[in-house]
Design an enzyme around this catalytic site. Structure first.
Site, short mmCIF file in Angstrom:
data_model
loop_
_atom_site.label_atom_id
_atom_site.label_comp_id
_atom_site.label_asym_id
_atom_site.label_seq_id
_atom_site.Cartn_x
_atom_site.Cartn_y
_atom_site.Cartn_z
N GLY A 144 73.43 73.54 50.96
CA GLY A 144 74.07 74.50 51.78
C GLY A 144 75.10 75.59 50.98
N HIS A 145 75.58 75.06 49.76
CA HIS A 145 75.83 76.15 48.61
C HIS A 145 75.04 76.65 47.81
CE1 HIS A 145 80.30 74.65 49.77
NE2 HIS A 145 79.55 73.75 50.36
N ASP A 164 81.09 79.28 42.82
CA ASP A 164 81.64 78.72 44.27
C ASP A 164 82.92 78.43 44.30
OD1 ASP A 164 79.67 77.07 46.56
OD2 ASP A 164 81.75 76.37 46.52
N ALA A 222 62.97 70.69 57.14
CA ALA A 222 62.00 71.22 57.89
C ALA A 222 62.10 72.54 57.31
CB ALA A 222 62.33 71.01 59.58
N GLN A 273 63.17 75.50 58.39
CA GLN A 273 64.00 76.08 59.17
C GLN A 273 63.83 77.54 59.72
OE1 GLN A 273 67.63 74.33 60.33
NE2 GLN A 273 68.94 76.30 60.02
N HIS A 319 74.48 72.00 64.35
CA HIS A 319 75.74 71.39 63.84
C HIS A 319 76.80 72.63 63.46
CE1 HIS A 319 73.85 72.31 60.30
NE2 HIS A 319 75.22 71.81 59.53
N ASN A 359 75.24 78.27 57.08
CA ASN A 359 73.95 78.81 57.10
C ASN A 359 72.91 78.77 58.14
OD1 ASN A 359 74.09 79.21 54.05
ND2 ASN A 359 73.89 77.21 53.79
N SER A 360 73.12 77.57 59.03
CA SER A 360 72.36 77.53 60.21
C SER A 360 72.92 78.49 61.10
CB SER A 360 72.53 76.09 60.86
OG SER A 360 71.84 75.01 59.93
N GLU A 401 71.22 81.71 60.32
CA GLU A 401 69.89 81.72 60.55
C GLU A 401 69.65 81.63 62.09
OE1 GLU A 401 68.82 79.33 56.39
OE2 GLU A 401 68.59 78.22 58.00
N GLN A 444 83.04 73.46 60.90
CA GLN A 444 81.86 73.56 61.81
C GLN A 444 82.37 73.98 63.33
OE1 GLN A 444 79.64 70.03 61.19
NE2 GLN A 444 79.13 70.68 59.16
#
Ligand SMILES: *[C@@H]1O[C@H](CO)[C@@H](O)[C@H](O)[C@H]1NC(C)=O
Ligand SMILES: *[C@@H]1O[C@H](CO)[C@@H](O)[C@H](O)[C@H]1NC(C)=O
Ligand SMILES: *[C@@H]1O[C@H](CO)[C@@H](O)[C@H](O)[C@H]1NC(C)=O
Length: 488
Positions: free
Chosen positions: A15-16, A122, A344, A346, A361, A365-366, A369, A386
């Site tokens: 994720g980073h 980061d 997957a 995504q 969640h 990033n999700s 997206e 989150q």
């Protein structure tokens, strides 16, 4: 243009890593010499992306370089080759942090040899500020999150956090912001409520860096930028969504960074048999874990909707231990749903016209997206920031429905159980034909358009990037300086 050389140092979690490598590629494609520095075991994960960009963009002035660092795993009790957060889902990932703290020396040796003009590191490397100062190099912190999260956190810290209420689920209203947001202290991660030494170091590094680049776009958080902590003397560059910007090469870039149980073509042909906006995509990120009981409830909830689904699963053990009896026959073999173990594709899935909803969640990033694909969401936050991202999607941009999670914790057994019926109900509401659902879909699509415009030439992220590059060039001209001063 003077030749600017930038080192990129991503943290060791997908994720980073994925967004920061994407960012390095974007810089390279704008004429900058980019070098990504990572640990030995992570080289094979990053190399393919870099090779594709190097080979795929004929206009590249400098090919992107990749330099390895040795991560002293055994010194801190990590099995050799487990160089990522996935291997340590303990709340503070203390072993991995202890190992990455030891990268400081080898990283400074690389700086000595290569003398880059700037480091983009980061936020999880609080020591980066020391090496940047040592070599009189500019440090830009990479914030894998957004501006909304630190803003809300600092507002809450500004008020008196009542320690007695930390465990409670009583919602409080966040004061002084344009959207009505309620949250309970139980929805905030521990590191906000009781900052540890690491978070303090992180904050120090953050406030001494030259500025912060965010994988976000201005229009998404316009109302929160000026309210961000130290916004008056802190430079914030919004350069995202980075995943949109290598789109021409994107199809070839394997973003999964690990073997998926099915290949892309399989998903595409399966999705191709479904009607537009009929499919629900369910994924809780690479660190989302649940109890077996909760897994069974998710399965029951999915089976009870009449929507086809793709469910990405990271659960260990035999499926018969965490699926309702007969589920695979009824819901998978029948062709209704797909169950994917591990990665997957995504982006590919979310951007397919057959997909009409996303259970997420709310990892940043999700979220991005979902936003860029213009797909409305059901938010089911688990831990870290989150729950705050959920508020941005549901309360600020009104493109989602909250499942009703109440407790922020990395430990699955501590979290509020969600019943299958709750999931089914939320899915029917999200993907149904009601006026509210239609309005939500429209808002999601419009936000996706805005995101795409932001990264096009002349868009806000494109221009933020231009200004950042110009600023780094002028810093180089005056000999470089990493620490922010009132005068700059
Ligand atoms: C990440 O950790 C897993 C263990 O959970 C390990 O199998 C894998 O090889 C690691 N990957 C890298 C790049 O270190
Ligand atoms: C904000 O600025 C003050 C003083 O300039 C500093 O002490 C503090 O650490 C900064 N906070 C952040 C989050 O940068
Ligand atoms: C980023 O873009 C926004 C919107 O165009 C602008 O207001 C802001 O000043 C830019 N930030 C920087 C650091 O250039």
């Amino acid at each position: 243009m003077a030749d600017l050389h930038i080192f990129f140092l991503p943290f060791l979690a997908p994720g980073h890593m994925i967004p920061l490598v994407d960012l390095a590629c974007i810089f390279a494609r704008r004429g900058i010499k980019a070098t990504v520095v990572t640990t030995t075991a992570n080289v094979p994960l990053i190399q393919p992306t870099i090779d594709i960009v190097n080979a795929g963009d004929a206009s590249l002035r400098h090919p992107i370089q990749l330099l390895p660092l040795y991560l002293p795993c055994s010194e801190v009790g990590i099995p050799e080759g487990h160089e990522n957060l996935t291997a340590f889902p303990d709340p503070d990932a203390s072993k991995l942090v202890a190992a990455t703290d030891k990268l400081e020396l080898s990283f400074s040796l690389l700086l000595q040899t290569h003398r880059p003009d700037c480091i983009v590191a980061d936020l999880f490397y609080p020591w980066a500020i020391h090496v940047a100062k040592q070599f009189a190099t500019s440090l830009i912190s990479f914030h894998g999150s957004n501006c909304f999260v630190p803003t809300i956190m600092s507002i809450l810290h500004g008020g008196e956090l009542n320690q007695d209420e930390i465990e409670t689920e009583r919602p409080i209203e966040v004061p002084g912001i344009p959207s009505k947001i309620h949250l309970s202290l139980s929805q905030l991660p521990n590191f906000v409520l009781r900052p540890a030494e690491f978070q303090k170091k992180m904050r120090e590094s953050y406030s001494r860096s030259h500025g912060i680049v965010m994988n976000s776009f201005y229009e998404l958080e316009r109302d929160y930028v000026d309210r961000a902590p130290n916004s008056s003397n802190r430079k914030l560059w919004f350069v995202g969504p980075v995943s949109l910007q290598n789109r021409d090469l994107d199809a070839k870039i394997v973003r999964g960074r690990g073997a998926a149980s099915m290949d892309d073509d399989y998903f595409l042909s399966w999705l191709g048999t479904k009607t537009p906006r009929s499919v629900l995509y369910v994924c809780f990120g690479s660190l989302g874990r649940f109890t077996a009981t909760q897994m069974r409830e998710i399965a029951r909830g999915l089976e009870a909707t009449d929507r086809p689904f793709i469910w990405v699963v990271w659960h260990a053990g035999e499926p018969s231990d965490w699926l309702p009896e007969g589920f695979e026959n009824r819901a998978i073999s029948s062709g209704k749903g797909l169950m994917v173990q591990g990665w997957a594709p995504q982006l590919l899935i979310l951007n397919h016209e057959a997909v009409g909803g996303f259970v997420t969640h709310c990892g940043w990033n999700s979220c991005l997206e979902a936003i860029t694909a213009g797909v409305p969401v059901i938010t089911w936050p688990l831990f870290a920031d989150q729950f705050l991202n959920e508020k941005l999607l549901v309360d600020v941009h009104r493109m989602g429905i909250a499942i009703g999670a109440k407790l922020c914790s990395l430990k699955p057994e501590e979290r509020t159980p969600v019943k299958g019926e709750q999931l089914t109900k939320a899915v029917d509401e999200l993907m149904g034909n009601g006026e509210e659902a239609e309005e939500r879909r429209k808002r999601a699509r419009a936000l996706g358009e805005t995101a795409r415009r932001a990264v096009e030439e002349g868009g806000s992220s494109y221009e933020n990037m231009t200004r950042l590059i110009q600023e780094l060039i002028s810093l180089k001209a005056v000999g470089g300086s990493s620490e922010f001063t009132e005068a700059s």
